[in-house]
Structure formats: structure tokens, C-alpha cells
Design an enzyme around this catalytic site. Structure first.
Site, mmCIF file in Angstrom:
data_model
loop_
_atom_site.group_PDB
_atom_site.id
_atom_site.type_symbol
_atom_site.label_atom_id
_atom_site.label_comp_id
_atom_site.label_asym_id
_atom_site.label_seq_id
_atom_site.Cartn_x
_atom_site.Cartn_y
_atom_site.Cartn_z
ATOM 1 N N HIS A 212 0.873 -1.177 0.000
ATOM 2 C CA HIS A 212 0.000 0.000 0.000
ATOM 3 C C HIS A 212 0.900 1.213 0.000
ATOM 4 O O HIS A 212 1.758 1.347 0.873
ATOM 5 C CB HIS A 212 -0.902 -0.003 1.234
ATOM 6 C CG HIS A 212 -1.767 1.226 1.355
ATOM 7 N ND1 HIS A 212 -2.698 1.560 0.402
ATOM 8 C CD2 HIS A 212 -1.841 2.192 2.309
ATOM 9 C CE1 HIS A 212 -3.312 2.687 0.771
ATOM 10 N NE2 HIS A 212 -2.800 3.089 1.923
ATOM 11 N N GLU B 156 -8.140 -2.070 -1.642
ATOM 12 C CA GLU B 156 -8.671 -1.579 -0.362
ATOM 13 C C GLU B 156 -9.048 -0.098 -0.435
ATOM 14 O O GLU B 156 -8.435 0.742 0.226
ATOM 15 C CB GLU B 156 -7.644 -1.789 0.747
ATOM 16 C CG GLU B 156 -7.367 -3.239 1.070
ATOM 17 C CD GLU B 156 -6.233 -3.399 2.072
ATOM 18 O OE1 GLU B 156 -5.596 -2.385 2.420
ATOM 19 O OE2 GLU B 156 -5.981 -4.522 2.504
ATOM 20 N N PRO B 157 -10.037 0.267 -1.220
ATOM 21 C CA PRO B 157 -10.449 1.676 -1.266
ATOM 22 C C PRO B 157 -11.136 2.096 0.024
ATOM 23 O O PRO B 157 -11.866 1.314 0.640
ATOM 24 C CB PRO B 157 -11.415 1.722 -2.454
ATOM 25 C CG PRO B 157 -11.956 0.330 -2.546
ATOM 26 C CD PRO B 157 -10.845 -0.575 -2.110
ATOM 27 N N ARG C 166 -9.246 17.717 8.587
ATOM 28 C CA ARG C 166 -8.401 17.583 7.408
ATOM 29 C C ARG C 166 -7.762 18.906 6.955
ATOM 30 O O ARG C 166 -6.575 18.920 6.621
ATOM 31 C CB ARG C 166 -9.186 16.947 6.256
ATOM 32 C CG ARG C 166 -9.669 15.532 6.559
ATOM 33 C CD ARG C 166 -10.336 14.880 5.350
ATOM 34 N NE ARG C 166 -9.358 14.524 4.336
ATOM 35 C CZ ARG C 166 -9.178 15.188 3.216
ATOM 36 N NH1 ARG C 166 -9.928 16.255 2.934
ATOM 37 N NH2 ARG C 166 -8.250 14.802 2.341
ATOM 38 N N TYR D 189 -3.858 18.523 7.016
ATOM 39 C CA TYR D 189 -3.234 18.309 5.714
ATOM 40 C C TYR D 189 -3.218 19.548 4.817
ATOM 41 O O TYR D 189 -2.614 19.526 3.755
ATOM 42 C CB TYR D 189 -3.963 17.199 4.943
ATOM 43 C CG TYR D 189 -3.961 15.846 5.576
ATOM 44 C CD1 TYR D 189 -2.769 15.214 5.929
ATOM 45 C CD2 TYR D 189 -5.147 15.165 5.800
ATOM 46 C CE1 TYR D 189 -2.765 13.955 6.497
ATOM 47 C CE2 TYR D 189 -5.148 13.900 6.363
ATOM 48 C CZ TYR D 189 -3.958 13.291 6.711
ATOM 49 O OH TYR D 189 -3.955 12.045 7.268
ATOM 50 N N CYS E 7 -11.460 27.545 19.509
ATOM 51 C CA CYS E 7 -10.504 28.569 19.909
ATOM 52 C C CYS E 7 -9.103 28.063 19.573
ATOM 53 O O CYS E 7 -8.357 27.588 20.432
ATOM 54 C CB CYS E 7 -10.642 28.858 21.402
ATOM 55 S SG CYS E 7 -9.631 30.236 21.967
ATOM 56 N N GLU E 8 -8.777 28.125 18.292
ATOM 57 C CA GLU E 8 -7.534 27.548 17.776
ATOM 58 C C GLU E 8 -7.202 28.248 16.459
ATOM 59 O O GLU E 8 -8.045 28.296 15.549
ATOM 60 C CB GLU E 8 -7.695 26.043 17.575
ATOM 61 C CG GLU E 8 -6.548 25.356 16.887
ATOM 62 C CD GLU E 8 -5.236 25.551 17.633
ATOM 63 O OE1 GLU E 8 -4.264 25.989 16.994
ATOM 64 O OE2 GLU E 8 -5.200 25.269 18.841
ATOM 65 N N TYR F 238 -12.683 10.279 6.579
ATOM 66 C CA TYR F 238 -11.700 10.870 7.482
ATOM 67 C C TYR F 238 -12.146 12.210 8.056
ATOM 68 O O TYR F 238 -11.352 13.120 8.227
ATOM 69 C CB TYR F 238 -10.345 11.001 6.780
ATOM 70 C CG TYR F 238 -9.800 9.650 6.364
ATOM 71 C CD1 TYR F 238 -9.199 8.795 7.290
ATOM 72 C CD2 TYR F 238 -9.927 9.210 5.050
ATOM 73 C CE1 TYR F 238 -8.732 7.546 6.923
ATOM 74 C CE2 TYR F 238 -9.465 7.957 4.675
ATOM 75 C CZ TYR F 238 -8.865 7.137 5.615
ATOM 76 O OH TYR F 238 -8.417 5.895 5.244
#
Length: 418
Positions: A186, A262-263, A303, A307, A335-336, A371
Site C-alpha cells: 500500500h 482496499e479503497p 483535514r 493536511y 478557539c484555535e 476521514y
């Protein structure tokens, strides 16, 4: 401006009224269509599609996968048990885990398939089950991905047994009389057909080394285009040369190898949306930005902050009316400083063209089926976990995961004497 994928504006308003916000909405129709697409992946001598359930482990999603004929790739023993609970036979589940499963003996005895991802894992399996069949995951030395964070092959990745350790694999196999019936690789979330062809060729070389190998698993990680300008991996394009390699292998060695893929993301990413409400609209002066503040954030979709990922964002006015467009930076409620949904790859805020957006309007974030609910900074700032809703094929909404309560967030905390 981006457009809605599978919802209509009236459905957005209806779902918000019925369930509140924020919520995830999943389209069963889109999910089933992607399953059927994967099941048509080119193959020479048979195909098994394993859903990488880490992408979205909701039991309703799993049961739909089961109905469509998919099997499961589990990334932890906990996922394996969840898949069994959702109705999958243990023999339909393969465990491919970074850590050694504490309950490996129980899972294998039930019939769960095991994929050894390190020499230590292979040896531990041999000690528990000498003489038994086992799969091994090989790091072929090549990777693919939009960034190093999504590349799970090559020298920067800890996943799998490094390809130069094959002789050590053979020694463990001999010591415990193991049978390598499946080879697994993979490489990450890329879509380059040449990389896939190269990895398939290397994987078949490993299959050649183990005469009892009858299955080759080429993993998943197929690139999914969420934004309009992004291109998704074409299964027919990357699968055709792989099929040809399998046919060549048969001509040379007389073995008809069964193919597994394995999608995960490619099955569920674009079947899911996040529906949120606009809490506030602020600005930072003439030379600054206009910000749209949502009632959701990185606690629901991590995400973008993790990313630098980009998701289509669409404003749906609370009432049907004509509006001009404006440019905004869209941010979350945490608060970030990193809780920004529209950011450049390095983290700088970037604007998106949206309909003029007002407090109380709804915002749909597309491409959130993978995700997001499964991989979030859940409960950051003590925000409850969002509810999940299925848009069924009859056009009706079904609640498939309740919104978390505040009490559920701290229910495991103990009031010890201090």
C-alpha cells in the site's frame, strides 16, 4: 463557486430544521454507486474489494458495504470487532494494524485474517499459530501521495516490512512453518498509473518468491477529487496495466493470482457533507478579510488543519432569495488559530467565493464522508460529537448516529479525592 453534490437547497433547510446543526449527511445512492464502480476494477482472475473502514466506520455505512458484497480492511483490533458487530463474517475481515493486537489469538481463532506489518508481528503470529497461513505487508520502497503525510510507502514510512528484509521474512516463515498465502502493499493516496504499475510489478516479484501465494493485495489510497478542478483516480486506467501484469505472471508461473484492493476515501469521500449554520460574520478592516464563522470546526473536520486539505463550501441562504457573491475566509468555532477551512497549503488563510453570507444561513461542506467523522479532534473545546444522518434512496433522512451530549463527554472522568 462550488455547487451542491447530492443535496438540494430545500433538503439542506429541511435537514437543519429536523436535526439541527452541525450534522454529517451521507448519500446512500452515491455510496452504492461508488461500491459498484470499485467492484468493476479490472482484474484477470478474480477480485475482492476490501473497504478500508478507518475512513468511516459508522455501522450503517458498514452494513450498506456488506450488502454490496464488499469485505473489510481493519486497521486495529477495535475496528475488527466493530465490523463483526456490523454483520461481517470474521473471514471477510483482514486486520492490518500498526500495533500488535492484544486479542490477536481471539480474532484469528474466530476467523479474522491477519496481515503481518513487521518482522515482530510475523514472529508473534508464528509463535501463536505455527503452521498457519498468514499475509505479509511489504514496503516496496516506493510511495505516492499529495504530501509526505499521505505517502505510506518508501523510506519515510514505517508501514510494512522493508523490502530489503525479505530474507529475514523467509527465516521466520521457515522457523514457524508458516504459509505466505497473500502479499500486501500500500503506497499512499496518489493516482499516478506508472507508480501503480511499478508497485504492482514489485509486488508480483514478492509473490513469485513464495510459491504458495495465491492472492495479491495492492491496497488503496486512490486519489479523490473533492474540488471541481481536482481529478480523481480512474480505476479503469490504473487497473488495466495491473491486469496485464497478472496475466503475464500466469503465463510465466502458471499461477492465477486473485486481486484485492482496499479503497476507503474513494468510496465514501464524496457521499458525505457537513451541514452547519453561520454563527457570525466579521472583518479585519479594509486591508484584511471577511470571515464567516460556523457552528462547526476542526472538531468535526480536521483535514484542512492537518493536511491543508480543501473542501467545496457552499452557502445556502436561510430563505430562498437572490444574492450577489462575496469573498470570505471560512473558519470554525474552535478557539484555535488552525481552525480555518479555507487555507493555503502552508496555513495562510485564503478566500472563497460564496453567495453573500449572513448570520443564520446554512453552509454545506462537501467531500466529508471520509476521514472526518472518523478522524477529528473530537471534543476539542468540549464541543459534542456531531450527529450523522443518512439520505436514503427514497429521499428521506434517517438519523444513524445521535449527537453526543455534554454528559457523555465527561462520563468516564472520576471525581477522586484531591
Amino acid at each position: 463557486m462550488e455547487k451542491l453534490r447530492f443535496l438540494s437547497p430545500s433538503q439542506v433547510r429541511a435537514a437543519a430544521k429536523e436535526f439541527g446543526t452541525p450534522i454529517f449527511i451521507y448519500s446512500r445512492k452515491e455510496l452504492e454507486k461508488r461500491c459498484e464502480y470499485a467492484l468493476n476494477f479490472p482484474n484477470a482472475f478474480g477480485l475482492t474489494v476490501r473497504y478500508a473502514m478507518k475512513a468511516n466506520p459508522n455501522s450503517t455505512i458498514l452494513r450498506i458495504m456488506k450488502e454490496k458484497g464488499l469485505h473489510i480492511d481493519a486497521s486495529s483490533e477495535f475496528e475488527a470487532y466493530r465490523a463483526i458487530r456490523a454483520g461481517f463474517l470474521p473471514s471477510e475481515i483482514m486486520l492490518t494494524s500498526q500495533e500488535e493486537a492484544r486479542n490477536l489469538k481471539d480474532l484469528v481463532r474466530r476467523g479474522v485474517l491477519f496481515n503481518a506489518c513487521s518482522l515482530k508481528q510475523l514472529k508473534s503470529f508464528g509463535e501463536l499459530f505455527p503452521g498457519k497461513e498468514v499475509c505479509i505487508r511489504i514496503n516496496p520502497g516506493l510511495g505516492s501521495g499529495s504530501s509526505k503525510k499521505t505517502d505510506v510507502g518508501g523510506t519515510t514510512s514505517s508501514f510494512g516490512i522493508w523490502h530489503e528484509q525479505i530474507e529475514e521474512v523467509k527465516k521466520i516463515v521457515k522457523d514457524y512453518n508458516l504459509i505466505i498465502y497473500k502479499i500486501h502493499t500500500h503506497i499512499g493516496s496518489g493516482s499516478d498509473p506508472e507508480v501503480w504499475k511499478a508497485v504492482a510489478r514489485y509486488t508480483l516479484e514478492y509473490a513469485e518468491m513464495f510459491s504458495e501465494c495465491r492472492i495479491v493485495n495492492l491496497g488503496g489510497g486512490y486519489k479523490v477529487g473533492r474540488m471541481q478542478e481536482e481529478v480523481s483516480t480512474d480505476f479503469q486506467v490504473i487497473g488495466k496495466p495491473v491486469k496485464e501484469l497478472f496475466e503475464e505472471f500466469f503465463q510465466k508461473h502458471g499461477r492465477k493470482l486473485h486481486l484485492e484492493i482496499e479503497p476507503g476515501t474513494s468510496l465514501v469521500a464524496n457521499m458525505g457533507s457537513i451541514l452547519s449554520t453561520v454563527n457570525d460574520v466579521v472583518h479585519t478592516g479594509a486591508n484584511g478579510f471577511r470571515f464567516v464563522k460556523l457552528d462547526t470546526g476542526m472538531d468535526t473536520n480536521t483535514r484542512p488543519s492537518l493536511y491543508g486539505s480543501r473542501h467545496p463550501i457552499i452557502t445556502i441562504p436561510i430563505k430562498e432569495e437572490e444574492r450577489k457573491s462575496e469573498n470570505y475566509v471560512v473558519v470554525g468555532h474552535c478557539c484555535e488559530s488552525g481552525d480555518v477551512f479555507t487555507q493555503a497549503f502552508g496555513g495562510e488563510p485564503e478566500t472563497r467565493e460564496l453567495l453573500e453570507t449572513k448570520v443564520g444561513d446554512f453552509v454545506i461542506m462537501e467531500g466529508c464522508g471520509a476521514y472526518c467523522a472518523a478522524m477529528s479532534t473530537k471534543n476539542y473545546n468540549s464541543h459534542p460529537e456531531a450527529a450523522e444522518v443518512l439520505l436514503d434512496n427514497d429521499g428521506k433522512f434517517k438519523l444513524i448516529r445521535k449527537r453526543q451530549s455534554l454528559e457523555q463527554i465527561y462520563q468516564n472522568e472520576l471525581d477522586v479525592e484531591i
